[in-house]
Design an enzyme around this catalytic site. Structure first.
Site, short mmCIF file in Angstrom:
data_model
loop_
_atom_site.label_atom_id
_atom_site.label_comp_id
_atom_site.label_asym_id
_atom_site.label_seq_id
_atom_site.Cartn_x
_atom_site.Cartn_y
_atom_site.Cartn_z
N ARG A 243 32.76 -50.45 21.68
CA ARG A 243 33.04 -49.19 22.38
C ARG A 243 34.54 -48.90 22.50
NH1 ARG A 243 31.07 -46.13 27.14
NH2 ARG A 243 32.71 -45.92 28.69
N SER A 315 28.07 -39.84 22.78
CA SER A 315 26.62 -40.03 22.81
C SER A 315 26.35 -41.26 23.68
CB SER A 315 26.05 -40.24 21.40
OG SER A 315 26.17 -41.56 20.96
N GLU A 389 27.25 -35.23 25.84
CA GLU A 389 26.56 -36.46 25.44
C GLU A 389 25.40 -36.06 24.54
OE1 GLU A 389 27.37 -39.57 26.14
OE2 GLU A 389 28.70 -39.48 27.89
ZN LIG Z 1 31.15 -42.11 25.03
#
Ligand SMILES: [Zn+2]
Ligand SMILES: *[C@@H]1O[C@H](CO)[C@@H](O)[C@H](O)[C@H]1NC(C)=O
Ligand SMILES: *[C@@H]1O[C@H](CO)[C@@H](O)[C@H](O)[C@H]1NC(C)=O
Length: 436
Positions: A243, A315, A389
């Site tokens: 991430r 997302s 998102e």
């Molecule tokens: Zn994100």
């Protein structure tokens, strides 16, 4: 060929293969369980465990309307203790995957197979996921194809010295200083559908101009398909669910910062980010100590007096998150922002039955401190700032298959198009009306 050269080729071949095998070891024997808490107290208990055990990765915490249950990802050596707790508290559960690396491997192969059909710089956005290098090559090819309408600017470098590029799209009428819509994607590395969607938007505005001329008449679009270039590349080569960035922290055990907690407005509040480098929402040592968030900051400030709409693509979860993230109170033009989000959500609902939730990030999801939309509104005076998102896909939510790209991006485009039109309507200036 001498035998040494041959040996060299054989070794190279082995190395390449070894490299792939290593990549496939990513998440070897990691387990995914689906939990079905029966009541709120079981749910709270699971949430508490996730806090106490950073190694129990709680996924899809009912983030998406499509989620059937909660998913937990655990390393092989953690599975036993998780199961013990689940049994002790009689929480219903099911093993979804015994070895997550098999899924990662299958998706990698699927993507490679699909990609083999295309030749750079031309890409088929719907046909594969592309690396940062490939996306840059594609961006660089656009000004040759659209000399009057596409301009690539090199806005800075990532920590690992990848060039961070930004595309400006106009309708080519030569009118300067139009208001701007700015879209960025892949602040979080593993959210691959976001850069795919950014590329799809680019193609709608350039290749499909006839249908979208209304979006460019009085506005320029500025698009940055990959913000977290190093992390994104790392998620392609090494760790699919990475991430953060790839810049080391003060803690030798932990690499990377959450870019979307690194912006310099209400940065580092206790409630919305973490000072702990092992946490997925690590905020960094200082605001803007990451070169990639600096680049987004510079873009926001560069266009500040023309920037009407900033959209940050993430997302997953089907959310349109508005500021503020850091506090429960609402920003001054919250109503206008809601009007824009409402236009997007309704357009999607009527097009595909896709359901989006929208509202302030703080109320809808959780507190976030130092996120980019708070900065955009709080410092750069952007009128409308939204974190989108995108829908979940695949096994973990972040990993739709190639075959799902088309459905997700075409649906999302309906929403973004409607939001852009609403912004254009809401902020119609004297100047624009006079030009008509
Ligand atoms: Zn994100
Ligand atoms: C990470 O930080 C957030 C924000 O401070 C906190 O809510 C969360 O519990 C932390 N996660 C873990 C696993 O410690
Ligand atoms: C944003 O607006 C405030 C108040 O009008 C002003 O002081 C500030 O300079 C503006 N910021 C930018 C980046 O233009």
């Amino acid at each position: 060929m001498t035998s040494y050269a041959l040996l060299g080729w054989v070794l190279l071949g082995l190395l390449l293969q070894f490299d792939c095998i290593l990549a496939w070891q990513d998440y070897k024997d990691y387990k995914v369980y689906e939990l079905q808490p029966h009541d709120d107290s079981q749910l709270q208990l699971i949430r508490k465990w996730a806090q106490e055990h950073p190694d129990w990765d709680l996924l899809g915490s009912r983030r998406s309307h499509n989620d059937k249950g909660l998913r937990v990802l655990v390393a092989p050596n953690q599975a036993e203790s998780l199961l013990k707790q689940l049994r002790a508290h009689r929480i219903e559960h099911q093993l979804l995957s015994d070895d997550l690396s098999l899924l990662v491997k299958a998706q990698r192969e699927d993507n490679q197979r699909n990609k083999a059909r295309f030749t750079l710089p031309l890409i088929d956005v719907l046909g594969a996921f592309y690396t940062h290098a490939e996306i840059n090559e594609y961006l660089d090819s656009l000004p040759q194809r659209y000399p009057q309408r596409a301009l690539v600017k090199h806005f800075g470098w990532s920590y690992e010295r990848r060039p961070l590029k930004v595309l400006t799209i106009t309708n080519g009428d030569g009118r300067a200083n139009k208001p701007v819509i700015f879209i960025d994607a892949a602040m979080h590395a593993r959210e691959w559908i976001a850069p795919s969607f950014a590329l799809y938007i680019i193609q709608q505005l350039l290749d499909n101009y006839a249908e979208n001329a209304d979006l460019l008449k009085d506005y320029d679009w500025v698009i940055m398909p990959v913000v977290n270039a190093d992390g994104y590349e790392f998620s392609h080569t090494d760790s699919r669910y990475w991430r953060k960035t790839r810049k080391p922290t003060w803690d030798p055990e932990n690499i990377g910062t959450d870019l979307n907690r690194n912006f310099g407005y209400m940065w580092g509040l206790e409630d919305g980010a973490s000072p702990d480098p092992s946490n997925e929402t690590y905020q960094g040592e200082h605001a803007f100590d990451q070169p990639e968030s600096q680049v987004v900051r510079d873009i926001l400030l560069h266009y500040s007096d023309r920037l009407t709409f900033y959209l940050s693509l993430h997302s997953y979860g089907n959310y349109l998150l508005l500021p503020w993230g850091h506090t429960s109170s609402l920003p001054p033009n919250f109503d206008e922002m809601m009007q824009v989000a409402d236009a997007g959500a309704m357009a999607i609902l009527y097009a595909t039955n896709g359901i989006y939730s929208y509202g302030s990030g703080y109320h809808l999801m959780y507190a976030t401190s130092g996120d980019s939309t708070d900065y955009a509104v709080g410092v750069a005076n952007v009128s409308v700032a939204i974190t989108m998102e995108l829908p979940a896909g695949g096994f973990m939510g972040f990993d739709p298959w190639v075959s799902h790209i088309e459905d997700i991006v075409t649906e999302s485009w309906v929403g973004v198009r409607a939001m852009a039109l609403e912004v254009i309507k809401l902020y119609q200036t004297e100047a624009q009306t006079n030009v008509n």
